[in-house]
Design an enzyme around this catalytic site. Sequence first.
Site, PDB file in Angstrom:
ATOM      1  N   ARG A 225       1.335  -1.524  -0.222  1.00  0.00           N
ATOM      2  CA  ARG A 225      -0.065  -0.145   0.246  1.00  0.00           C
ATOM      3  C   ARG A 225       0.674   1.119  -0.390  1.00  0.00           C
ATOM      4  NH1 ARG A 225      -1.762  -3.634   4.046  1.00  0.00           N
ATOM      5  NH2 ARG A 225      -0.390  -2.554   5.332  1.00  0.00           N
TER       6      ARG A 225
ATOM      7  N   GLU B  52      14.350 -13.789   8.869  1.00  0.00           N
ATOM      8  CA  GLU B  52      13.152 -12.374   9.434  1.00  0.00           C
ATOM      9  C   GLU B  52      14.352 -12.543  10.715  1.00  0.00           C
ATOM     10  OE1 GLU B  52       8.975 -10.958   8.227  1.00  0.00           O
ATOM     11  OE2 GLU B  52       9.069 -12.808  10.301  1.00  0.00           O
TER      12      GLU B  52
ATOM     13  N   GLU C  83      14.777 -11.928  14.044  1.00  0.00           N
ATOM     14  CA  GLU C  83      14.374 -11.317  14.868  1.00  0.00           C
ATOM     15  C   GLU C  83      14.302 -11.738  16.546  1.00  0.00           C
ATOM     16  OE1 GLU C  83      10.332 -12.805  14.790  1.00  0.00           O
ATOM     17  OE2 GLU C  83       9.917 -12.541  12.833  1.00  0.00           O
TER      18      GLU C  83
ATOM     19  N   ASP D  15      12.669 -16.091  11.379  1.00  0.00           N
ATOM     20  CA  ASP D  15      11.189 -16.516  11.349  1.00  0.00           C
ATOM     21  C   ASP D  15      11.392 -16.929   9.416  1.00  0.00           C
ATOM     22  OD1 ASP D  15       8.724 -16.663  11.113  1.00  0.00           O
ATOM     23  OD2 ASP D  15       8.312 -14.084  11.433  1.00  0.00           O
TER      24      ASP D  15
ATOM     25  N   GLN E 226       3.004 -16.462   1.458  1.00  0.00           N
ATOM     26  CA  GLN E 226       1.966 -15.512   2.332  1.00  0.00           C
ATOM     27  C   GLN E 226       1.256 -14.932   1.533  1.00  0.00           C
ATOM     28  OE1 GLN E 226       5.419 -13.787   4.725  1.00  0.00           O
ATOM     29  NE2 GLN E 226       3.668 -12.684   5.964  1.00  0.00           N
TER      30      GLN E 226
ATOM     31  N   LYS F  26       5.010 -20.325   7.413  1.00  0.00           N
ATOM     32  CA  LYS F  26       6.274 -19.065   8.159  1.00  0.00           C
ATOM     33  C   LYS F  26       6.173 -20.834   9.150  1.00  0.00           C
ATOM     34  CE  LYS F  26       5.420 -14.244   8.748  1.00  0.00           C
ATOM     35  NZ  LYS F  26       7.027 -13.652   8.877  1.00  0.00           N
TER      36      LYS F  26
ATOM     37  N   THR G  21      11.318 -22.625  11.700  1.00  0.00           N
ATOM     38  CA  THR G  21      11.762 -21.381  12.973  1.00  0.00           C
ATOM     39  C   THR G  21      13.430 -21.819  13.705  1.00  0.00           C
ATOM     40  OG1 THR G  21       9.196 -20.924  12.727  1.00  0.00           O
ATOM     41  CG2 THR G  21      10.940 -19.773  14.538  1.00  0.00           C
TER      42      THR G  21
ATOM     43  N   THR H  15      10.633  -8.962  13.034  1.00  0.00           N
ATOM     44  CA  THR H  15      12.165  -8.659  12.775  1.00  0.00           C
ATOM     45  C   THR H  15      11.977  -6.950  12.835  1.00  0.00           C
ATOM     46  OG1 THR H  15      10.273  -9.771   9.990  1.00  0.00           O
ATOM     47  CG2 THR H  15      13.112  -8.526  10.275  1.00  0.00           C
TER      48      THR H  15
ATOM     49  N   GLU I 247      12.297  -6.431   2.735  1.00  0.00           N
ATOM     50  CA  GLU I 247      13.243  -5.013   2.872  1.00  0.00           C
ATOM     51  C   GLU I 247      14.406  -4.431   1.887  1.00  0.00           C
ATOM     52  OE1 GLU I 247      11.795  -3.690   6.754  1.00  0.00           O
ATOM     53  OE2 GLU I 247      12.187  -5.997   6.588  1.00  0.00           O
TER      54      GLU I 247
END
Lengths: 442, 442
Positions: free
Chosen positions: B157, B213, B215, B247, B254, B267, B271, B373, B387
């Site tokens: 968005r 990810e 974390e 993660d 997804q 996911k 992990t 994250t 990202e």
Amino acid sequence: MSVALELNSTHDPQRRSWVVSANTVGGDFPIQNLPFAVFRRRARPDTFRGGVAIGDQIVDLAALTQAAIFSGEAGAAARAGAQSTLNALMQLGPSGAHALRQALSDALSEGSAMQSVLQPCLVPQLDAEYTLPARIGDYTDFFASIHHATAVGRLFRPDNPLLPNYQWVPIGYHGRSSSIGVSGQQFHRPRGQRLPPGQTLPVVGPSARVDYELELGIFVSTGNDLGDPIPIHEAEQHIFGMCILNDWSARDLQAWEYQPLGPFLAKNFATTISPWIITLEALAPFRVPFTRRAEDPEPLDYLSSPANRAGGAIDIRIEAWLQTALMRERGADAQRLSYSSFRHSYWTVAQLLTHHTVNGCNLQPGDLLGTGTQSGPMPAEAGSLLELSVGGAHPVQVGAEENRTFLQDGDRVILKAWCERPGTVRIGFGEAAGQMLPARAG
Amino acid sequence: MSVALELNSTHDPQRRSWVVSANTVGGDFPIQNLPFAVFRRRARPDTFRGGVAIGDQIVDLAALTQAAIFSGEAGAAARAGAQSTLNALMQLGPSGAHALRQALSDALSEGSAMQSVLQPCLVPQLDAEYTLPARIGDYTDFFASIHHATAVGRLFRPDNPLLPNYQWVPIGYHGRSSSIGVSGQQFHRPRGQRLPPGQTLPVVGPSARVDYELELGIFVSTGNDLGDPIPIHEAEQHIFGMCILNDWSARDLQAWEYQPLGPFLAKNFATTISPWIITLEALAPFRVPFTRRAEDPEPLDYLSSPANRAGGAIDIRIEAWLQTALMRERGADAQRLSYSSFRHSYWTVAQLLTHHTVNGCNLQPGDLLGTGTQSGPMPAEAGSLLELSVGGAHPVQVGAEENRTFLQDGDRVILKAWCERPGTVRIGFGEAAGQMLPARAG
């Protein structure tokens, strides 16, 4: 054909038990059912152990094991089931439960020579209290009713109720294991953040829109290793049985929190299941073909098999009943809110399990899958107040003096399930009852 | 002030150990750290038991208990920690771990008379293999970096990257416990449904967009009963410590599955966490004030406290490194992809825990919370390839010869974390490394 679809002598509708209460027409626990739970005597503080329901009695698997009544696979299964959770029995796979149920079916039959040795292993259900039947490592909740998905979607997106993925993906999410309780569970009205209608700043306080969700639960038997998907033609070999499940939901917390990662505090304050797990074997006489509406696509290959098409669905009748505080005061009966069948589910139990593992996710004995709210095609078959009241717009008449959009303090919701079909003996799931207490002081 | 913010002799930067490797400048495990893991010797098939890192050694809590070296609360904590999971130690609360770490800090100090009795309890880390430090009943993953939420939201968005609830609600969801593994975990590239760009029908096959990810994980110590929220001023008393967490995420699965119930198969295939849990006590010197950007609202009352404002945040440095198959072939070093700090988190560990229980949800010892994250405010501080590559649009240069939008088969991701600050001794988390193997045949 899947083993779960085959009939054997445990299904024989002529079979009657020397436990006379098991022969009552319309009872939940005839000799054709023989479901599993974990229980203890209420009066003395003995340990929880597995048991099998027969009429108004429970066969105590710890007593059965101590008396060494069965040998071989049935004896091994009884030993596994005598523990304080059924995980070890589940790990044996459907053949373990089958051996034990077959031996019990024979020994509990009218005229069995085993009556005198088995009789001392019976505990009246009236004297029992129950706990969770398994240590639930992971709990997954699906969204397998297209009627529920459409009705709820319509409240948010009137012109486009069903998201594009729904018809293809058995949508699911991980739920909370720690707050799952057995029938009789009570919980306080949950507090949390919500955005009052028309406002831009959230408030914190008791949820004003607590709802029930009428679901079934699926217990995993043998699991799979991480990285090893379970193909659909093997899926039912990994299912131990089914129970009733109430996925209590706080709709106002859910509306504010759920984007983009899904429901969290709106659901994890309580989940109530019935104590009894009905084996897939006992459900075999109630299998029906898996069908799709003309407007829905056929499932992708990994979610399709001849056995699933022939008998992947199960005609499990489901009902939600409400008993309000006023009804209890008046001595009035609970009122039925809705009635449907699991046969309307968009996805079968085999499809849910196979989809769950297609990416290699590992399931373990005792894991629990919820089917999601099982609403039928008619508005009156809706499995939640959100649907019955059309998002709270149309209060539902309850008894002569009350109505409900969402649950009120003291409300007790009783979910029931059973199977019946001409030429078979009706089998029941018992019930999953739970009650909401007032919110605690903030 | 929270106990976790107070300094005591275990934090004394002058303290040195008779385990000489613990005094190496820049090492992960000086005497000021003393983190917990569950390990066994790799060479002999003995049982897993708890241990405490010191330099390049592990204090074997089973050996320590057998030798009855500590008494009182420290001895009780050592006994609890000697089991095959740390759940019993966690259940004792921060005071149990404190008593044991205080006793170990004294006994491991240079000049301690305990050296001769403790020496036989040491196992070289080189000889050890690790397993999960706890039986994780429930695993929750949060979304606590506003920089990550904004960067990912912008991909979907562009004009409205942050959803209206983000600034108010510590967004979280339940994850999968069964597929959590310890550093060294390998997994096959997951298969599943995805919707190829520009198409309307999904396909089934290996994910083309597997990501990591970066974390941190938070282990719960003592839990709370169902219906009993944990207020923020007590939250840190319910936290045992922290680890590193990867993660792993399949972005294409997804994107297709996540509406409306959040991530599921994208996911739950794997992990990876670091074996070592750093106690909140050890992290005390690295606490920093909890601050908000000018454009962000103050937290609601239930998520605010003087202690949280004064030192609710923690400056934990975090890094992601990539080692490709080609790098291994060439004998080249892994390459750092990004670098940030947990101090940028929008929510503190106390806020995450308190929010989790505001509705009465019960936490249990050994439950794991992921922070989500942890991307920092700068683009180069992003904690995922999604990202760093701006949704796959800008490949990231990796070494001299390669680039990546998402992970390729054989890629090994190594996450690291540590704390350092002038006037303190650096403490490290070790690493959480994991590797993706090729997809299995479908």
